[in-house]
Design an enzyme around this catalytic site. Sequence first.
Site, PDB file in Angstrom:
ATOM      1  N   GLY A  63       0.828  -1.197   0.000  1.00 30.71           N
ATOM      2  CA  GLY A  63       0.000   0.000   0.000  1.00 30.71           C
ATOM      3  C   GLY A  63       0.860   1.244   0.000  1.00 30.71           C
TER       4      GLY A  63
ATOM      5  N   CYS B  31       7.444  -0.647   5.829  1.00 30.48           N
ATOM      6  CA  CYS B  31       6.911   0.574   5.206  1.00 30.48           C
ATOM      7  C   CYS B  31       7.886   1.057   4.146  1.00 30.48           C
ATOM      8  CB  CYS B  31       6.717   1.642   6.281  1.00 30.48           C
ATOM      9  SG  CYS B  31       6.040   3.182   5.651  1.00 30.48           S
ATOM     10  N   LEU B  32       7.347   1.480   2.999  1.00 37.28           N
ATOM     11  CA  LEU B  32       8.206   1.981   1.919  1.00 37.28           C
ATOM     12  C   LEU B  32       8.940   3.258   2.327  1.00 37.28           C
ATOM     13  CD1 LEU B  32       5.876   1.421  -1.193  1.00 37.28           C
ATOM     14  CD2 LEU B  32       7.799   0.009  -0.439  1.00 37.28           C
TER      15      LEU B  32
ATOM     16  N   HIS C 287      -0.942   6.709   8.269  1.00 36.14           N
ATOM     17  CA  HIS C 287      -0.118   7.683   7.536  1.00 36.14           C
ATOM     18  C   HIS C 287      -0.850   9.016   7.366  1.00 36.14           C
ATOM     19  CE1 HIS C 287       3.592   5.760   6.262  1.00 36.14           C
ATOM     20  NE2 HIS C 287       2.961   4.693   5.807  1.00 36.14           N
TER      21      HIS C 287
ATOM     22  N   GLN D  52       3.328   9.857   1.537  1.00 27.94           N
ATOM     23  CA  GLN D  52       4.583   9.163   1.220  1.00 27.94           C
ATOM     24  C   GLN D  52       5.184   9.628  -0.109  1.00 27.94           C
ATOM     25  OE1 GLN D  52       2.850   5.041   2.194  1.00 27.94           O
ATOM     26  NE2 GLN D  52       5.011   4.838   2.671  1.00 27.94           N
TER      27      GLN D  52
ATOM     28  N   HIS E  66      -2.481   0.494   8.735  1.00 29.73           N
ATOM     29  CA  HIS E  66      -1.160   1.087   8.493  1.00 29.73           C
ATOM     30  C   HIS E  66      -1.277   2.318   7.587  1.00 29.73           C
ATOM     31  CE1 HIS E  66       3.307   0.670   7.526  1.00 29.73           C
ATOM     32  NE2 HIS E  66       2.874   1.516   6.608  1.00 29.73           N
ATOM     33  N   GLU E  67      -1.987   2.157   6.469  1.00 26.62           N
ATOM     34  CA  GLU E  67      -2.086   3.264   5.505  1.00 26.62           C
ATOM     35  C   GLU E  67      -2.896   4.430   6.069  1.00 26.62           C
ATOM     36  OE1 GLU E  67      -0.061   3.257   3.159  1.00 26.62           O
ATOM     37  OE2 GLU E  67       0.416   1.114   3.195  1.00 26.62           O
TER      38      GLU E  67
HETATM   39 ZN    ZN Z   1       3.817   2.901   5.417  1.00 28.89          ZN
END
Ligand code: ZN
Length: 153
Positions: free
Chosen positions: A45, A87-88, A133, A50, A129-130
């Site tokens: 995701g 996480c990216l 953010h 991000q 998680h998303e």
């Molecule tokens: Zn993340």
Amino acid sequence: MLRYVVQTGDPVLRKKCGQVTAFNKELGALLDDMKETVRAENGAGLAAPQIGISKRVVVIDVGEGYFELVNPVIVAVKGEQSGPEGCLSVKGKQGTVVRPYKVKAEYRDRFGKKHKLTAEGFFARAVCHELDHLDGILYTDKAVELYDLPPEE
Ligand code: ZN
């Protein structure tokens, strides 16, 4: 268009994102870019902050279909699960995070139409998680354990 994924330490990851109010071509282009970027990065995701955009927009793909969530809100949670998360925007690390086992969320699509989804297991984890953010929260804030991954080949 591929977007650059910002890394932890960038203040945009810590801002509370604004609601999307215009369901226009610009939003569609943002979502298209997020889809391309999350696929290129092999992510589960991606949230708009991000890629430096402080808007409540998220894409998720954990093998249960591709989801575009605009202005998403979790409306119900059930149970608990503990498992690994990455996480990216936090490259090279993984952690153990406790999340609800099941979540219900409401959101809009790129055209402004309202939808609901129910997610369980890893899908529920990805939604939590998303959405975190969008409020400036990283999984590392919640991890009960955090460890370094071996360097990429
Ligand atoms: Zn993340």
